[in-house]
Design a protein around this motif. Sequence first.
Motif, mmCIF file in Angstrom:
data_model
loop_
_atom_site.group_PDB
_atom_site.id
_atom_site.type_symbol
_atom_site.label_atom_id
_atom_site.label_comp_id
_atom_site.label_asym_id
_atom_site.label_seq_id
_atom_site.Cartn_x
_atom_site.Cartn_y
_atom_site.Cartn_z
ATOM 1 N N ALA A 24 7.251 11.445 -18.988
ATOM 2 C CA ALA A 24 6.928 12.721 -18.342
ATOM 3 C C ALA A 24 8.105 13.181 -17.478
ATOM 4 O O ALA A 24 8.885 12.357 -17.001
ATOM 5 N N PRO A 25 8.234 14.504 -17.274
ATOM 6 C CA PRO A 25 9.284 14.981 -16.370
ATOM 7 C C PRO A 25 9.011 14.483 -14.954
ATOM 8 O O PRO A 25 7.891 14.612 -14.455
ATOM 9 N N LEU A 26 10.029 13.914 -14.330
ATOM 10 C CA LEU A 26 9.864 13.282 -13.013
ATOM 11 C C LEU A 26 11.032 13.650 -12.103
ATOM 12 O O LEU A 26 12.169 13.224 -12.347
ATOM 13 N N THR A 27 10.749 14.419 -11.089
ATOM 14 C CA THR A 27 11.739 14.772 -10.077
ATOM 15 C C THR A 27 12.082 13.529 -9.269
ATOM 16 O O THR A 27 11.185 12.879 -8.729
ATOM 17 N N ALA A 60 12.443 18.296 -13.916
ATOM 18 C CA ALA A 60 12.522 19.737 -13.697
ATOM 19 C C ALA A 60 13.874 20.092 -13.079
ATOM 20 O O ALA A 60 14.306 19.473 -12.103
ATOM 21 N N GLN A 102 13.390 19.990 -18.728
ATOM 22 C CA GLN A 102 12.371 20.892 -18.173
ATOM 23 C C GLN A 102 13.038 21.954 -17.297
ATOM 24 O O GLN A 102 13.765 21.628 -16.356
ATOM 25 N N HIS A 181 8.566 24.965 -17.426
ATOM 26 C CA HIS A 181 7.647 24.423 -16.402
ATOM 27 C C HIS A 181 6.713 25.540 -15.923
ATOM 28 O O HIS A 181 7.045 26.305 -15.029
ATOM 29 N N ARG A 233 4.721 23.614 -20.419
ATOM 30 C CA ARG A 233 3.822 22.747 -19.641
ATOM 31 C C ARG A 233 2.919 23.580 -18.740
ATOM 32 O O ARG A 233 3.391 24.482 -18.039
ATOM 33 N N GLY A 307 -2.582 9.734 -15.295
ATOM 34 C CA GLY A 307 -3.349 8.526 -15.025
ATOM 35 C C GLY A 307 -3.713 7.718 -16.255
ATOM 36 O O GLY A 307 -4.671 6.945 -16.220
ATOM 37 N N GLY A 328 4.060 9.145 -16.307
ATOM 38 C CA GLY A 328 4.940 9.433 -15.184
ATOM 39 C C GLY A 328 5.183 8.205 -14.340
ATOM 40 O O GLY A 328 6.169 7.475 -14.514
ATOM 41 N N ARG A 329 4.246 7.950 -13.420
ATOM 42 C CA ARG A 329 4.471 6.906 -12.425
ATOM 43 C C ARG A 329 4.761 5.541 -13.029
ATOM 44 O O ARG A 329 5.660 4.840 -12.563
ATOM 45 N N TYR A 356 11.390 9.742 -4.330
ATOM 46 C CA TYR A 356 12.235 10.920 -4.107
ATOM 47 C C TYR A 356 13.460 10.588 -3.277
ATOM 48 O O TYR A 356 13.343 10.266 -2.096
HETATM 49 C C1 LIG Z 1 7.732 11.308 -8.527
HETATM 50 C C2 LIG Z 1 7.104 12.373 -9.397
HETATM 51 C C3 LIG Z 1 7.852 13.474 -9.768
HETATM 52 C C4 LIG Z 1 7.304 14.449 -10.619
HETATM 53 N N1 LIG Z 1 8.088 15.488 -11.038
HETATM 54 C C5 LIG Z 1 7.619 16.361 -11.961
HETATM 55 C C6 LIG Z 1 8.473 17.353 -12.512
HETATM 56 O O1 LIG Z 1 9.677 17.444 -12.214
HETATM 57 N N2 LIG Z 1 7.912 18.217 -13.415
HETATM 58 C C7 LIG Z 1 6.599 18.128 -13.795
HETATM 59 O O2 LIG Z 1 6.148 18.931 -14.612
HETATM 60 N N3 LIG Z 1 5.795 17.173 -13.307
HETATM 61 C C8 LIG Z 1 6.282 16.274 -12.422
HETATM 62 N N4 LIG Z 1 5.454 15.260 -11.974
HETATM 63 C C9 LIG Z 1 4.140 15.052 -12.627
HETATM 64 C C10 LIG Z 1 4.294 14.034 -13.784
HETATM 65 O O3 LIG Z 1 5.070 14.580 -14.834
HETATM 66 C C11 LIG Z 1 2.917 13.611 -14.364
HETATM 67 O O4 LIG Z 1 2.302 14.724 -14.938
HETATM 68 C C12 LIG Z 1 2.007 13.011 -13.308
HETATM 69 O O5 LIG Z 1 2.706 12.025 -12.548
HETATM 70 C C13 LIG Z 1 0.764 12.390 -13.913
HETATM 71 O O6 LIG Z 1 1.124 11.346 -14.813
HETATM 72 P P1 LIG Z 1 0.992 9.787 -14.376
HETATM 73 O O7 LIG Z 1 -0.414 9.602 -13.919
HETATM 74 O O8 LIG Z 1 1.318 9.035 -15.622
HETATM 75 O O9 LIG Z 1 1.970 9.543 -13.261
HETATM 76 C C14 LIG Z 1 5.970 14.314 -11.088
HETATM 77 C C15 LIG Z 1 5.216 13.210 -10.678
HETATM 78 C C16 LIG Z 1 5.764 12.233 -9.862
HETATM 79 C C17 LIG Z 1 4.949 11.030 -9.509
#
Ligand SMILES: Cc1cc2nc3c(=O)[nH]c(=O)nc-3n(C[C@H](O)[C@H](O)[C@H](O)COP(=O)(O)O)c2cc1C
Length: 375
Positions: A24-27, A60, A102, A181, A233, A307, A328-329, A356
């Motif tokens: 997943a996209p993760l900042t 993103a 993203q 996004h 998304r 989740g 994601g996490r 972060y």
């Molecule tokens: C640290 C962090 C950064 C995230 N950054 C973005 C992001 O840049 N773009 C986005 O669409 N969602 C972002 N999300 C949401 C994740 O892509 C994902 O949808 C969300 O964490 C749920 O999935 P998970 O339960 O597997 O963590 C972020 C989530 C986390 C925890």
Amino acid sequence: MNLPSLFSPLQVGPCRLNHRVVMAPLTRMRAERPSLAPRPLNAEYYAQRATPGGLIIAEASPVMAGGFGNPGVPGIYSEAQIKGWRNVVDAVHAKGGFIFLQLWHVGRVSHSSFQPGGLLPVAPSAVPIAAELKTMTADGKPASYETPRALEIAEVAGIVEAFRRAASNAMKAGFDGVEIHGANGYLIEQFLQSRSNLRTDQYGGSIENRARFLMEITQAVIGVWGANRVGVRLSPYGIANDSGEADPMPLYTHVVQALNPLGLAYLHFIEPRSSGAGRAEVNHQNVPSAMVLFRPIWNGVLITAGGFTGETANAAIAEGHADAIAFGRIFISNPDLPRRLREGFPLTPYDRATFYGGEEKGYTDYPLYGELEPA
Ligand SMILES: Cc1cc2nc3c(=O)[nH]c(=O)nc-3n(C[C@H](O)[C@H](O)[C@H](O)COP(=O)(O)O)c2cc1C
């Protein structure tokens, strides 16, 4: 008949995925400063998570200088950023993986300290984020959100154009595609939803008008990439960053139906139960499921996140609710997540404190299965 599972192949646009464990996209706020270009550490992080035929959706990335709301986030509007991303993409491709970028504009989820000239952040309307929610200034001080400035109608085309240019920059960097996004309360969603969009011109009012900004951006990006390398998304029923439509079904039914004929690579949801996963360890109960609600009206590949465990992901795919699951996490703390899910190996827990900003800690130092845990 064998039911599809996380480890069945999947065609996403021209990309033949070997498995359906998507990153997943993760900042992570670890770009080089002040260029906001990806650096070698970022390439190492993504390469650790790349697998042959696996899909990564990179974090993103603001399409223009006014699109930021956090420090250390990589952009995609300068030559240095394109070059930095090129190293990331090359590192992922060297491992046989696919990588989309993203494209982001935060709109009102910003602070004037991030804005060129210290001006107010922009939004569809001058509606601030609820006062209970706090943000940080560019130098890390706690701050309240400000009332954003409503975009003039003549400015909207400029932002659409910034998305188009960013899409073209992503192509120069060698990405396999891009994701728009439209989730989590950022600019596109601010236009979609009636609480943040009070406009009376062609970008506000009716659902069709509120969806116009997303559709114009999507068309502009398709003009660069072709539809089969573009994903969108969305987070219907999400509440991140003070978002939330009183009655999401009519709005999101319209959006999904408007996207259907375009032939996109995929549609990507954030499940409402995990709305806000980036900020806190929330797991909203008794909320609808985006995949269950919208799968019946979406004609293409559906990815969803929120989740999931290996078990619930396999069930969602086998039951036909989704084609792939984004993680994601647990992808943060398990660089070899696809292998761990396939083999049923235990997962390393994540450390929210290092999500972060920072350096290697909590970023590139999570072990592969069987390696020593970090000290
Ligand atoms: C640290 C962090 C950064 C995230 N950054 C973005 C992001 O840049 N773009 C986005 O669409 N969602 C972002 N999300 C949401 C994740 O892509 C994902 O949808 C969300 O964490 C749920 O999935 P998970 O339960 O597997 O963590 C972020 C989530 C986390 C925890």
